[in-house]
Design a protein around this motif. Structure first.
Motif, PDB file in Angstrom:
ATOM      1  N   THR A  54       0.895  -1.212  -0.095  1.00  0.00           N
ATOM      2  CA  THR A  54       0.095  -0.078  -0.163  1.00  0.00           C
ATOM      3  C   THR A  54       0.932   1.148   0.061  1.00  0.00           C
ATOM      4  OG1 THR A  54      -0.132   0.135   2.452  1.00  0.00           O
ATOM      5  CG2 THR A  54      -2.082  -0.934   1.301  1.00  0.00           C
ATOM      6  N   LYS A  56       0.955   5.816  -1.486  1.00  0.00           N
ATOM      7  CA  LYS A  56       0.166   6.956  -1.962  1.00  0.00           C
ATOM      8  C   LYS A  56       0.985   7.507  -3.455  1.00  0.00           C
ATOM      9  CE  LYS A  56      -1.208   8.584   2.369  1.00  0.00           C
ATOM     10  NZ  LYS A  56      -2.653   8.559   2.290  1.00  0.00           N
ATOM     11  N   HIS A  58       1.632  10.672  -5.705  1.00  0.00           N
ATOM     12  CA  HIS A  58       1.746  11.908  -5.879  1.00  0.00           C
ATOM     13  C   HIS A  58       1.817  12.147  -7.275  1.00  0.00           C
ATOM     14  CE1 HIS A  58       3.439  12.542  -1.390  1.00  0.00           C
ATOM     15  NE2 HIS A  58       3.504  11.115  -2.016  1.00  0.00           N
ATOM     16  N   ILE A  63      -2.515  14.167  -3.950  1.00  0.00           N
ATOM     17  CA  ILE A  63      -2.132  12.501  -3.345  1.00  0.00           C
ATOM     18  C   ILE A  63      -3.268  11.577  -3.424  1.00  0.00           C
ATOM     19  CG2 ILE A  63      -1.166  11.608  -1.413  1.00  0.00           C
ATOM     20  CD1 ILE A  63       0.302  14.094  -0.869  1.00  0.00           C
ATOM     21  N   SER A  64      -3.105  10.609  -3.740  1.00  0.00           N
ATOM     22  CA  SER A  64      -4.068   9.450  -3.822  1.00  0.00           C
ATOM     23  C   SER A  64      -3.565   8.110  -3.252  1.00  0.00           C
ATOM     24  CB  SER A  64      -4.630   9.066  -5.401  1.00  0.00           C
ATOM     25  OG  SER A  64      -5.217  10.218  -5.771  1.00  0.00           O
ATOM     26  N   ASP A  65      -4.335   7.329  -2.721  1.00  0.00           N
ATOM     27  CA  ASP A  65      -3.979   6.029  -2.270  1.00  0.00           C
ATOM     28  C   ASP A  65      -3.847   5.015  -3.276  1.00  0.00           C
ATOM     29  OD1 ASP A  65      -3.745   7.044   0.558  1.00  0.00           O
ATOM     30  OD2 ASP A  65      -6.068   6.358   0.881  1.00  0.00           O
ATOM     31  N   GLU A  83       5.117   6.734  -2.980  1.00  0.00           N
ATOM     32  CA  GLU A  83       5.180   6.798  -1.470  1.00  0.00           C
ATOM     33  C   GLU A  83       4.818   5.308  -1.080  1.00  0.00           C
ATOM     34  OE1 GLU A  83       4.437   9.439   2.481  1.00  0.00           O
ATOM     35  OE2 GLU A  83       3.674  10.001   0.694  1.00  0.00           O
TER      36      GLU A  83
END
Length: 98
Positions: A54, A56, A58, A63-65, A83
């Motif tokens: 899991t 993120k 950018h 920013i999204s998961d 990330e």
């Protein structure tokens, strides 16, 4: 950025008008940010297949998961960084016009 899942791709992933130019598999430990120094863009799309973990993504400051099974298509010119929140394994594909 476009998002889908491996399961939703059914017969496979394709970007009409493009072919794979290069690619690889990368692993990232928790806390690592890819391309952490400065902007990171490409003249053509890049595809990330999130195989596990899991994190993120950018994209141009937004920013999204993401999680294992996601397919992330970064559009040409989008500044992008991944990330890792856990151990992340990705397959990445740089594409070019066919």
């Amino acid at each position: 950025m476009r998002r889908s899942t491996l399961a939703a791709m059914g017969a496979g992933l394709s970007l009409p008008g493009y072919r794979v130019e290069s690619g690889g598999v990368s692993t990232m430990p928790p806390g690592r940010i890819s391309h952490a120094k400065g902007p990171h863009t490409h003249p053509d799309p890049e595809i990330f297949l999130i195989l596990s973990g899991t994190g993120k993504i950018h994209i141009d400051g937004e920013i999204s998961d993401f999680a294992g099974g996601d397919v992330l298509i970064v559009e040409a010119g989008e500044d992008h960084h991944l990330e890792a929140l856990s151990d992340v394994v990705t397959a990445w594909l740089h594409v070019e016009p066919a």
